[in-house]
Design a protein around this motif. Structure first.
Motif, mmCIF file in Angstrom:
data_model
loop_
_atom_site.group_PDB
_atom_site.id
_atom_site.type_symbol
_atom_site.label_atom_id
_atom_site.label_comp_id
_atom_site.label_asym_id
_atom_site.label_seq_id
_atom_site.Cartn_x
_atom_site.Cartn_y
_atom_site.Cartn_z
ATOM 1 N N ALA A 154 -2.812 6.145 -5.954
ATOM 2 C CA ALA A 154 -3.278 6.041 -7.337
ATOM 3 C C ALA A 154 -2.327 5.230 -8.209
ATOM 4 N N GLY A 155 -1.254 4.703 -7.648
ATOM 5 C CA GLY A 155 -0.280 3.927 -8.417
ATOM 6 C C GLY A 155 -0.711 2.490 -8.624
ATOM 7 N N GLY A 156 0.137 1.718 -9.295
ATOM 8 C CA GLY A 156 -0.192 0.339 -9.633
ATOM 9 C C GLY A 156 -0.439 -0.545 -8.435
ATOM 10 N N VAL A 157 0.272 -0.304 -7.329
ATOM 11 C CA VAL A 157 0.031 -1.025 -6.076
ATOM 12 C C VAL A 157 -1.040 -0.324 -5.262
ATOM 13 N N GLY A 158 -0.988 1.005 -5.239
ATOM 14 C CA GLY A 158 -1.896 1.777 -4.406
ATOM 15 C C GLY A 158 -3.359 1.567 -4.718
ATOM 16 N N VAL A 159 -3.726 1.452 -6.016
ATOM 17 C CA VAL A 159 -5.143 1.281 -6.353
ATOM 18 C C VAL A 159 -5.687 -0.030 -5.789
ATOM 19 N N PHE A 160 -4.835 -1.057 -5.725
ATOM 20 C CA PHE A 160 -5.258 -2.299 -5.086
ATOM 21 C C PHE A 160 -5.236 -2.165 -3.565
ATOM 22 N N ALA A 161 -4.266 -1.443 -3.033
ATOM 23 C CA ALA A 161 -4.139 -1.325 -1.581
ATOM 24 C C ALA A 161 -5.355 -0.642 -0.966
ATOM 25 N N VAL A 162 -5.865 0.408 -1.604
ATOM 26 C CA VAL A 162 -7.058 1.076 -1.083
ATOM 27 C C VAL A 162 -8.220 0.087 -0.999
ATOM 28 N N GLN A 163 -8.426 -0.667 -2.055
ATOM 29 C CA GLN A 163 -9.552 -1.594 -2.103
ATOM 30 C C GLN A 163 -9.370 -2.790 -1.169
ATOM 31 N N ILE A 164 -8.151 -3.311 -1.101
ATOM 32 C CA ILE A 164 -7.902 -4.470 -0.245
ATOM 33 C C ILE A 164 -7.954 -4.076 1.224
ATOM 34 N N ALA A 165 -7.516 -2.867 1.559
ATOM 35 C CA ALA A 165 -7.652 -2.389 2.941
ATOM 36 C C ALA A 165 -9.120 -2.391 3.343
ATOM 37 N N ARG A 166 -9.998 -1.968 2.426
ATOM 38 C CA ARG A 166 -11.434 -1.997 2.701
ATOM 39 C C ARG A 166 -11.917 -3.426 2.858
ATOM 40 N N ALA A 167 -11.482 -4.311 1.964
ATOM 41 C CA ALA A 167 -11.916 -5.708 2.023
ATOM 42 C C ALA A 167 -11.461 -6.391 3.309
ATOM 43 N N LEU A 168 -10.319 -5.956 3.855
ATOM 44 C CA LEU A 168 -9.788 -6.535 5.095
ATOM 45 C C LEU A 168 -10.393 -5.910 6.345
#
Length: 315
Positions: A154-168
């Motif tokens: 839920a952090g500043g990096v984590g919110v992108f990491a969840v979504q980018i992991a899905r995109a990858l």
């Protein structure tokens, strides 16, 4: 120009708001009239002096790694951008300089802001999204179908990491966060959400191909048992002692440990821009502060309670 700056390392009280010279673009740089920036943990770690061996003793220092705004002027060799263009990026000096009315970006690290994003949303993107992308792709070598765990989802990096992991193409995504942010993390695409207050992911029976510690609160040594054979552990905010221990441990294992800091890379930001424009990923903003209240924004970031990004608006 008006800017946030500090003349010595210390607590948030060392931050000042006042006039500093407006920078001039070099041949391969653009001068950006900043409309929004943000506060990241690295900003207050630099301000406190945690990284003084890297940042040195030259003052004043302007914090901030995220720039979003309009091109005000271009260097003699710049061809991709012109005055008035909406751009964003991460300054490539490694120290900051974004929390001000004007900031410099190298042409090679800047990108056009997606049409659907406001300046405030764009100001929340560069450092967090670049860290997530490079951590998962470059260092984590995420493959389609991989089981991925993101610590600090839920952090500043984590919110992108969840979504980018899905995109990858990740197969199953597990997010670790506090109970108040569980629904947020599920909404971003996590298949499983673990409450870090009640669940120690390093000690359960689940095994992962990739563990991305987006908050630097674990270690390869602790996570080794939760990794599959040839699993990868990636962290962004290492403790020097832990780094040495992790490297020694991974040297005698089929599993690997990777420590990194995000690189300013325009091609990566262009890919992120495409995902944002297509709606494959979105921006999560926790709070917004006007630039003169940056010290208060630092204090809030230091609590560790922000869900998503803390944005600074620049009039």
């Amino acid at each position: 120009m008006n800017a946030i700056y500090f003349n010595e390392y210390g607590p948030a009280e060392v931050l000042r708001y006042g006039q500093l010279p407006t920078p001039m673009p070099q041949p391969n740089q653009i001068l950006v009239r900043v409309r929004a920036s943000s506060v990241n943990p690295v900003d207050w770690k630099i301000r406190r002096g945690d990284l003084k061996l890297i940042t040195g003793q030259k003052f004043p220092k302007i914090p901030g790694r995220d720039v979003a705004g309009e091109v005000a002027a271009v260097g003699a060799n710049v061809t991709r951008f012109k005055p008035g263009d909406r751009v964003y990026g991460m300054p490539n000096d490694g120290a900051g300089n974004a929390n001000a009315e004007y900031a410099l970006l190298a042409e090679s690290v800047a990108a056009f802001i997606p049409e659907k994003l406001s300046f405030e949303e764009a100001g929340a993107v560069p450092l967090g999204a670049l860290t997530a992308l490079q951590g998962l792709h470059d260092y984590g070598q995420l493959l389609s179908g991989d089981r991925v765990l993101i610590n600090g989802a839920a952090g500043g990096v984590g919110v992108f990491a969840v979504q980018i992991a899905r995109a990858l193409g990740a197969g199953e995504i597990t997010g670790v966060c506090g109970p108040d942010n569980a629904e947020l993390v599920r909404g971003l695409g996590a298949d499983r959400v673990l409450n870090h207050r009640e669940h120690d992911f390093t000690k359960d029976l689940s095994r992962y191909d990739l563990i991305f510690d987006a908050v630097g609160k674990s270690s390869f040594t602790a996570c080794q048992g939760a990794l599959r054979r040839n699993g990868r552990y990636v962290t962004t905010t290492p403790d020097p002692v832990a780094v040495v221990a992790d490297k020694l441990a991974s040297a005698f294992s089929t599993k690997s440990a990777h420590v990194f800091m995000a690189k300013e890379r325009g091609t990566d930001l262009a890919l992120i821009s495409a995902w944002l424009q297509a709606g494959a990923i979105r921006v999560v903003i926790d709070k917004t502060f006007p630039l003169p209240e940056t010290a208060e924004a630092h204090r809030y970031s230091e609590t560790g309670r922000a869900a998503g990004k803390i944005v600074l608006t620049v009039d």
